[in-house]
Write a protein that holds these residues in place. Sequence first.
Motif, short mmCIF file in Angstrom:
data_model
loop_
_atom_site.label_atom_id
_atom_site.label_comp_id
_atom_site.label_asym_id
_atom_site.label_seq_id
_atom_site.Cartn_x
_atom_site.Cartn_y
_atom_site.Cartn_z
N THR A 1 10.79 58.30 -1.65
CA THR A 1 11.99 58.42 -2.47
C THR A 1 11.74 57.94 -3.89
OG1 THR A 1 13.47 58.17 -0.57
CG2 THR A 1 14.37 57.62 -2.73
N ALA A 2 11.11 56.78 -4.02
CA ALA A 2 10.85 56.22 -5.35
C ALA A 2 9.91 57.12 -6.16
CB ALA A 2 10.26 54.82 -5.23
N LEU A 3 8.85 57.63 -5.52
CA LEU A 3 7.89 58.47 -6.24
C LEU A 3 8.50 59.78 -6.68
CD1 LEU A 3 4.69 57.83 -4.07
CD2 LEU A 3 5.14 57.01 -6.38
N ILE A 4 9.25 60.43 -5.79
CA ILE A 4 9.89 61.70 -6.17
C ILE A 4 10.91 61.47 -7.28
CG2 ILE A 4 11.41 63.54 -5.35
CD1 ILE A 4 10.06 63.34 -2.65
N ALA A 5 11.67 60.38 -7.19
CA ALA A 5 12.69 60.09 -8.21
C ALA A 5 12.05 59.79 -9.56
CB ALA A 5 13.55 58.92 -7.76
N VAL A 6 10.91 59.11 -9.56
CA VAL A 6 10.22 58.82 -10.83
C VAL A 6 9.87 60.11 -11.55
CG1 VAL A 6 8.06 57.99 -11.81
CG2 VAL A 6 9.34 56.54 -10.25
N VAL B 1 21.82 54.59 1.17
CA VAL B 1 20.94 53.62 0.52
C VAL B 1 19.81 54.33 -0.21
CG1 VAL B 1 19.29 51.75 0.93
CG2 VAL B 1 21.50 51.75 2.10
N LEU B 2 19.19 55.31 0.45
CA LEU B 2 18.09 56.03 -0.18
C LEU B 2 18.56 56.81 -1.40
CD1 LEU B 2 16.23 57.33 3.00
CD2 LEU B 2 15.46 55.54 1.44
N LEU B 3 19.76 57.38 -1.33
CA LEU B 3 20.30 58.10 -2.49
C LEU B 3 20.53 57.14 -3.66
CD1 LEU B 3 21.46 60.63 -3.82
CD2 LEU B 3 23.67 60.08 -2.77
N ALA B 4 21.02 55.94 -3.37
CA ALA B 4 21.21 54.95 -4.43
C ALA B 4 19.87 54.59 -5.07
CB ALA B 4 21.89 53.71 -3.87
N VAL B 5 18.85 54.39 -4.24
CA VAL B 5 17.51 54.10 -4.77
C VAL B 5 17.03 55.26 -5.63
CG1 VAL B 5 15.09 53.72 -4.14
CG2 VAL B 5 16.91 52.55 -2.87
N TYR B 6 17.23 56.48 -5.14
CA TYR B 6 16.79 57.67 -5.88
C TYR B 6 17.44 57.72 -7.27
CZ TYR B 6 15.50 62.60 -6.53
OH TYR B 6 14.96 63.78 -7.00
N LEU B 7 18.75 57.54 -7.32
CA LEU B 7 19.46 57.67 -8.59
C LEU B 7 19.09 56.55 -9.57
CD1 LEU B 7 22.98 58.77 -7.33
CD2 LEU B 7 21.19 60.19 -8.34
#
Length: 450
Positions: A187-192, A352-358
Amino acid sequence: MPAVTSPATASRRQRILAAAAALLGLLALVVLVAVPARPAGAQEDGGRDGVDRSEVVVEVFWGDGCPHCEALLQFLDELTGRVDGVTVVAREVWYDRAAQQLMGERARAIGVRSDAVPLTIVGDQAWVGYSGPIGAQIEAAVLRQRGGAAPAPSGGDAVPDAGEATVIDVPLVGEVDVQGRSLLVATALIAVVDGLNPCSLWVLTMLLALVLHTGSRRRVAAIGGTFLFVTTLVYGLFIVGVYGAMSLVGSLGWIRALVAVFAICFGLVNVKDYLWFGAGPSLTIADERKPRLYRRARSLAGADLALPAALVAAAVMAAGVALVELPCTAGFPVVWSDLVANTGASGATFGVLLAVYLVVYLLDELVVFGAAVVTMRVTKLQERHGRALKLVGGMVMIVIGFTIVTAPQVLEEPVGSLVVFLVAAGLSALVVLVDRVVRRRLPARSESGR
């Protein structure tokens, strides 16, 4: 003198004895049928070694063509080879209606979702999806029912600890299991990479540059903050919609292949934008839309416009911009939503994952915004910067697309996710190097041709 038994009395006794014998025989037959025979060599529970040798049944509901299901079945095949007394009952549910109904009944009885595969049931425990930590939890449950300790796998390494699953304490929600570090890392890598979006960065820097002319730090902070909040909110709602669609149709085997093709095509167009910007199809804000966006942003820069009215106008503009920008970045939410949906994540886990993504998605824009508020200066995004960002994002999408087709389980492990992104970064650097070499040689060939 011995008593004399009449023939009638003797006949009555014989009938009573025959009836008693028949009743005992029937009772014995019932006992034999109701109590199955123990295999030879088996011990009673609580035997001399204290080990329960009863057989453990692992139920698996899977879909033909689901890569997670194939990985799970392979794991269970290895497990039955290492642990005695384990029976795997696998039922394919995508093409078998009776198996679908049974899966729904079993899921409702245990209290888990039945709209995703694979579904694994051991006793009164169930798991939706498959990953390394889930496999460890299944094996631990099997061993608990067997009453034994976890055997060491080949090579002498310890069995993976089910504690690899990551639990986050969310205020007002409680503890949420995000199903292992792998989903957090992916999630973090894709969001970055998704955050490195030249479309949104261009609009933000253009807006800030115009508002800075007012000389009011308060106005810059209010308008810029409103713009970021609304665009993120609209983008988050878009991701929720994509995830909902993926959760509904993700059980179809061809959906993942379609997602992979979409990711590869999306990536190729972005790589094309780096090599031949402005030629052919492009995932950017159309040129005919830019003057209108510029006029709207300029209207917010007027000091004569009251701040509340400016904030409302900024929110309306941000909502429109978020919709216009979707072609630039829609590929990443589709790939990420497919990844999360295929793990069978719960609603709280997805939240939770969506919040991390955003949050991660916003980091680069927050840096630009914060620097503008502090220094009252901003550097506009240049074309070469936008091309470089599109190259990196496009290459990431291409590598992810091929990974989904060839080895989807790689994205479910933290190290695997990191390797995928490092490979994409390396390929991006290679494209830049080759492009520079080719462009340097082209003028030389033109001169020699003259």
